[in-house]
Design a protein around this motif. Sequence first.
Motif, PDB file in Angstrom:
ATOM      1  N   SER A 237      -4.243   4.814  12.988  1.00 12.84           N
ATOM      2  CA  SER A 237      -4.731   4.818  11.611  1.00 12.84           C
ATOM      3  C   SER A 237      -4.159   6.029  10.888  1.00 12.84           C
ATOM      4  O   SER A 237      -3.659   6.965  11.523  1.00 12.84           O
ATOM      5  CB  SER A 237      -6.258   4.876  11.597  1.00 12.84           C
ATOM      6  N   CYS A 238      -4.243   6.012   9.566  1.00 18.12           N
ATOM      7  CA  CYS A 238      -3.738   7.143   8.783  1.00 18.12           C
ATOM      8  C   CYS A 238      -4.467   8.430   9.173  1.00 18.12           C
ATOM      9  O   CYS A 238      -3.866   9.502   9.219  1.00 18.12           O
ATOM     10  CB  CYS A 238      -3.927   6.874   7.291  1.00 18.12           C
ATOM     11  N   LYS A 239      -5.761   8.301   9.474  1.00 16.03           N
ATOM     12  CA  LYS A 239      -6.543   9.472   9.861  1.00 16.03           C
ATOM     13  C   LYS A 239      -6.016  10.061  11.167  1.00 16.03           C
ATOM     14  O   LYS A 239      -5.867  11.278  11.301  1.00 16.03           O
ATOM     15  CB  LYS A 239      -8.009   9.047  10.016  1.00 16.03           C
TER      16      LYS A 239
ATOM     17  N   PHE B  66       6.469   5.295  14.351  1.00 10.41           N
ATOM     18  CA  PHE B  66       6.157   3.909  13.986  1.00 10.41           C
ATOM     19  C   PHE B  66       5.316   3.873  12.718  1.00 10.41           C
ATOM     20  O   PHE B  66       5.593   3.122  11.786  1.00 10.41           O
ATOM     21  CB  PHE B  66       5.372   3.258  15.128  1.00 10.41           C
ATOM     22  N   HIS B  67       4.275   4.678  12.705  1.00 13.98           N
ATOM     23  CA  HIS B  67       3.350   4.665  11.581  1.00 13.98           C
ATOM     24  C   HIS B  67       4.031   5.185  10.313  1.00 13.98           C
ATOM     25  O   HIS B  67       3.876   4.610   9.240  1.00 13.98           O
ATOM     26  CB  HIS B  67       2.117   5.511  11.904  1.00 13.98           C
ATOM     27  N   LEU B  68       4.812   6.253  10.458  1.00 15.67           N
ATOM     28  CA  LEU B  68       5.477   6.843   9.294  1.00 15.67           C
ATOM     29  C   LEU B  68       6.463   5.861   8.668  1.00 15.67           C
ATOM     30  O   LEU B  68       6.695   5.883   7.456  1.00 15.67           O
ATOM     31  CB  LEU B  68       6.197   8.133   9.690  1.00 15.67           C
TER      32      LEU B  68
ATOM     33  N   ALA C   6       6.019   2.655   8.562  1.00 18.05           N
ATOM     34  CA  ALA C   6       5.307   1.536   7.965  1.00 18.05           C
ATOM     35  C   ALA C   6       4.370   1.955   6.839  1.00 18.05           C
ATOM     36  O   ALA C   6       3.966   1.137   6.028  1.00 18.05           O
ATOM     37  CB  ALA C   6       4.508   0.795   9.039  1.00 18.05           C
ATOM     38  N   CYS C   7       4.031   3.241   6.800  1.00 11.13           N
ATOM     39  CA  CYS C   7       3.018   3.723   5.854  1.00 11.13           C
ATOM     40  C   CYS C   7       3.701   4.417   4.688  1.00 11.13           C
ATOM     41  O   CYS C   7       4.787   4.981   4.829  1.00 11.13           O
ATOM     42  CB  CYS C   7       2.082   4.697   6.565  1.00 11.13           C
ATOM     43  N   SER C   8       3.069   4.382   3.526  1.00  8.68           N
ATOM     44  CA  SER C   8       3.661   5.064   2.371  1.00  8.68           C
ATOM     45  C   SER C   8       2.972   6.395   2.098  1.00  8.68           C
ATOM     46  O   SER C   8       3.557   7.284   1.495  1.00  8.68           O
ATOM     47  CB  SER C   8       3.569   4.164   1.132  1.00  8.68           C
ATOM     48  N   ALA C   9       1.744   6.543   2.572  1.00  6.90           N
ATOM     49  CA  ALA C   9       0.990   7.771   2.282  1.00  6.90           C
ATOM     50  C   ALA C   9       1.305   8.889   3.269  1.00  6.90           C
ATOM     51  O   ALA C   9       1.481  10.041   2.871  1.00  6.90           O
ATOM     52  CB  ALA C   9      -0.506   7.480   2.292  1.00  6.90           C
ATOM     53  N   CYS C  10       1.397   8.544   4.556  1.00  4.44           N
ATOM     54  CA  CYS C  10       1.549   9.578   5.578  1.00  4.44           C
ATOM     55  C   CYS C  10       2.868  10.349   5.506  1.00  4.44           C
ATOM     56  O   CYS C  10       2.874  11.553   5.744  1.00  4.44           O
ATOM     57  CB  CYS C  10       1.325   8.981   6.957  1.00  4.44           C
ATOM     58  N   PRO C  11       3.997   9.705   5.166  1.00  2.00           N
ATOM     59  CA  PRO C  11       5.230  10.492   5.013  1.00  2.00           C
ATOM     60  C   PRO C  11       5.097  11.578   3.949  1.00  2.00           C
ATOM     61  O   PRO C  11       5.687  12.641   4.066  1.00  2.00           O
ATOM     62  CB  PRO C  11       6.276   9.446   4.607  1.00  2.00           C
TER      63      PRO C  11
HETATM   64 ZN   LIG Z   1      -0.582   6.214   7.164  1.00  2.00          ZN
END
Ligand SMILES: [Zn+2]
Length: 69
Positions: free
Chosen positions: A7-9, A33-35, A37-42
């Motif tokens: 999760s983002c958290k 992987f998450h970075l 696919a996610c737009s907020a975490c990068p």
């Molecule tokens: Zn995220």
Amino acid sequence: MMILRRSCKQVSALLVAREDRSLSTVEQVALRFHLAACSACPVFERQILTMRNAMGRWRNYSDTPDDRP
Ligand SMILES: [Zn+2]
């Protein structure tokens, strides 16, 4: 690939932890992987990297005798 899902958290916790310790291989892969696919975490990752660079510069700055008042 369920084992790599975070999760983002969890990812933000990993990004902070990475500053203090080296991540395990699974953590690194899950993070990447998450970075991807996610737009907020990068964005958060970039903030942490900027902060780290700023801290490094500040540390170098204080180590230079010529820069002291
Ligand atoms: Zn995220």
